[in-house]
Scaffold this active site. Structure first.
Site, PDB file in Angstrom:
ATOM      1  N   ARG A 243       0.754  -1.058   0.029  1.00 39.76           N
ATOM      2  CA  ARG A 243       0.307  -0.228   0.085  1.00 39.76           C
ATOM      3  C   ARG A 243       0.793   1.406   0.058  1.00 39.76           C
ATOM      4  O   ARG A 243       1.952   1.303   0.536  1.00 39.76           O
ATOM      5  CB  ARG A 243      -0.864  -0.153   1.248  1.00 39.76           C
ATOM      6  CG  ARG A 243      -2.140  -0.830   1.170  1.00 39.76           C
ATOM      7  CD  ARG A 243      -3.221  -0.340  -0.023  1.00 39.76           C
ATOM      8  NE  ARG A 243      -4.240  -1.029   0.102  1.00 39.76           N
ATOM      9  CZ  ARG A 243      -4.844  -2.052  -0.555  1.00 39.76           C
ATOM     10  NH1 ARG A 243      -3.766  -2.514  -1.445  1.00 39.76           N
ATOM     11  NH2 ARG A 243      -5.765  -2.851  -0.881  1.00 39.76           N
ATOM     12  N   GLU A 272      -3.694   7.822  -5.708  1.00 43.04           N
ATOM     13  CA  GLU A 272      -4.049   7.181  -7.150  1.00 43.04           C
ATOM     14  C   GLU A 272      -5.248   7.679  -7.507  1.00 43.04           C
ATOM     15  O   GLU A 272      -6.325   7.784  -6.691  1.00 43.04           O
ATOM     16  CB  GLU A 272      -4.108   5.571  -6.650  1.00 43.04           C
ATOM     17  CG  GLU A 272      -2.638   5.020  -6.174  1.00 43.04           C
ATOM     18  CD  GLU A 272      -2.910   3.416  -5.964  1.00 43.04           C
ATOM     19  OE1 GLU A 272      -3.842   2.857  -5.930  1.00 43.04           O
ATOM     20  OE2 GLU A 272      -1.724   2.967  -5.272  1.00 43.04           O
ATOM     21  N   HIS A 291      -0.933   0.073  -9.811  1.00 43.53           N
ATOM     22  CA  HIS A 291      -1.746  -0.847  -8.864  1.00 43.53           C
ATOM     23  C   HIS A 291      -2.436  -1.843  -9.651  1.00 43.53           C
ATOM     24  O   HIS A 291      -3.672  -2.374  -9.580  1.00 43.53           O
ATOM     25  CB  HIS A 291      -3.061   0.089  -8.109  1.00 43.53           C
ATOM     26  CG  HIS A 291      -3.065  -0.422  -6.740  1.00 43.53           C
ATOM     27  ND1 HIS A 291      -3.455   0.472  -5.771  1.00 43.53           N
ATOM     28  CD2 HIS A 291      -2.985  -1.835  -6.540  1.00 43.53           C
ATOM     29  CE1 HIS A 291      -3.587  -0.469  -4.579  1.00 43.53           C
ATOM     30  NE2 HIS A 291      -3.694  -1.733  -5.079  1.00 43.53           N
TER      31      HIS A 291
END
Length: 348
Positions: A243, A272, A291
């Site tokens: 993360r 993000e 991601h």
């Protein structure tokens, strides 16, 4: 009118409004449950539409304390990912609502991606590709002369959960020494993987490659600060498939710009999608992916089926397979049926 109402936010991160729920419904239709999409622009609108939900299906939008406080008969909140940082788990726990996640469906994909970033970064794959495309063929070999071979290097894993263990299995054949920091995992769990338990300081000072696998929690927020990053070797690589919030990103930028560390391979960022002004986007010593570590052809079907199964289990009066706040389970009327112990929850 279905027996059970499962509410999910419309147009959340994991899908567009009017999404395809056929995988979730494989289990839910068997118990006469329907999924109802809720379009809400405020907490009040959400509460008005979801107050009578039997279950909530979180697909990326935030579920705040106030939203959870407004639920009148919710029996479970289910998340279709490993991380549950979009849900106020403390609020759910206060109301005795189990929060389920999908902790084990795409472990192999994330481990593959972490290993890809490790190898790609170590061999400077992107810059090598660029040299060939730009007609700088003869620069490629000399550029690698300054770096050691991977065999004999030290890999440090921050957190030693499912993904980190899978990375350890992949890394061992390359001949690296492997260290791990995880205060919640016993040494006896690490030993079979050929991994040495160390403190975080020892790991940062010793590792040639640091791979972050910690989840997003209040305890791990900015786990790697400027002070911690300065402990790393100047030749070290930093990999993050966990993360973005576990790292103080401005400090990481300073570390890369100032030469405190050599390079980074990042699948996750603090914000993000990436801000176009983020300095990381313009750095030659950084490899970025969007991601996507868990993505594969099986990603959506596997996690969606699991969400449907977890919700169906709870609405049928049974414990879910995975629960991030397991302390609530003994206080419910749900029946434990698992023939094995649950591995997810605080400290795991």
């Amino acid at each position: 009118m279905a027996k059970f109402k499962v509410v999910t936010p419309a147009g959340a991160n994991y899908g567009a409004p009017g999404g395809d729920y056929r995988y979730e419904l494989e289990a839910l239709e068997l118990i006469d449950a329907q999924i109802v999409e809720v379009s809400a622009t405020s907490e009040n609108e959400f509460i008005s539409a979801a107050h009578d939900a039997d279950a909530l299906y979180s697909r990326g939008g935030r579920l705040t304390q106030r939203m959870i406080d407004g639920l009148e008969r919710c029996k479970v909140i289910s998340v279709g990912s490993v991380g549950v940082d979009a849900v106020d788990v403390a609020a759910a726990t206060a109301h005795g609502i189990p929060v389920t996640n999908v902790p084990d469906t795409f472990i192999e994909e994330v481990a593959d991606h972490a290993m890809t970033l490790i190898l790609g970064m170590f061999r400077r794959l992107v810059s090598q590709d660029r040299m060939v495309r730009e007609g700088r063929w003869r620069e490629g070999r000399p550029a690698l002369y300054q770096f050691p071979r991977l065999m004999g290097q030290t890999l440090g894993l921050i957190s030693f959960g499912h993904v980190a263990r899978a990375v350890a299995l992949r890394a061992r054949p390359f001949g690296v020494r492997i260290l791990a920091y995880d205060p919640f995992v016993e040494e006896l769990v690490m030993s079979p993987y050929g991994v040495e338990p160390v403190t975080l300081t020892e790991l940062l000072q010793s590792a040639d490659i640091v791979s972050m696998h910690a989840p997003s929690t209040s305890e791990t927020h900015h786990m790697l600060t400027e002070k911690k990053l300065r402990l790393m070797k100047k030749t070290a690589l930093f990999i993050n498939t966990g993360r973005g919030s576990t790292v103080d990103e401005p400090a990481l930028v300073k570390a890369l710009q100032g030469g405190w560390i050599a390079a980074a391979g990042l699948d996750v960022l603090e914000k993000e999608p990436a801000d176009p002004a983020n300095p990381l986007l313009k750095m030659d010593n950084v490899i970025l992916t969007a991601h996507v570590a868990s993505a594969s052809a099986r990603f959506d079907p596997a996690r969606k089926r699991r969400v449907g199964q977890e919700i169906a289990s709870v609405l049928n009066g049974r414990w879910p397979r995975a629960c991030v706040n397991p302390s609530v389970l003994d206080k419910t009327k749900l029946v434990r049926w698992q023939p094995y112990s649950m591995e997810r929850g605080p400290g795991n």
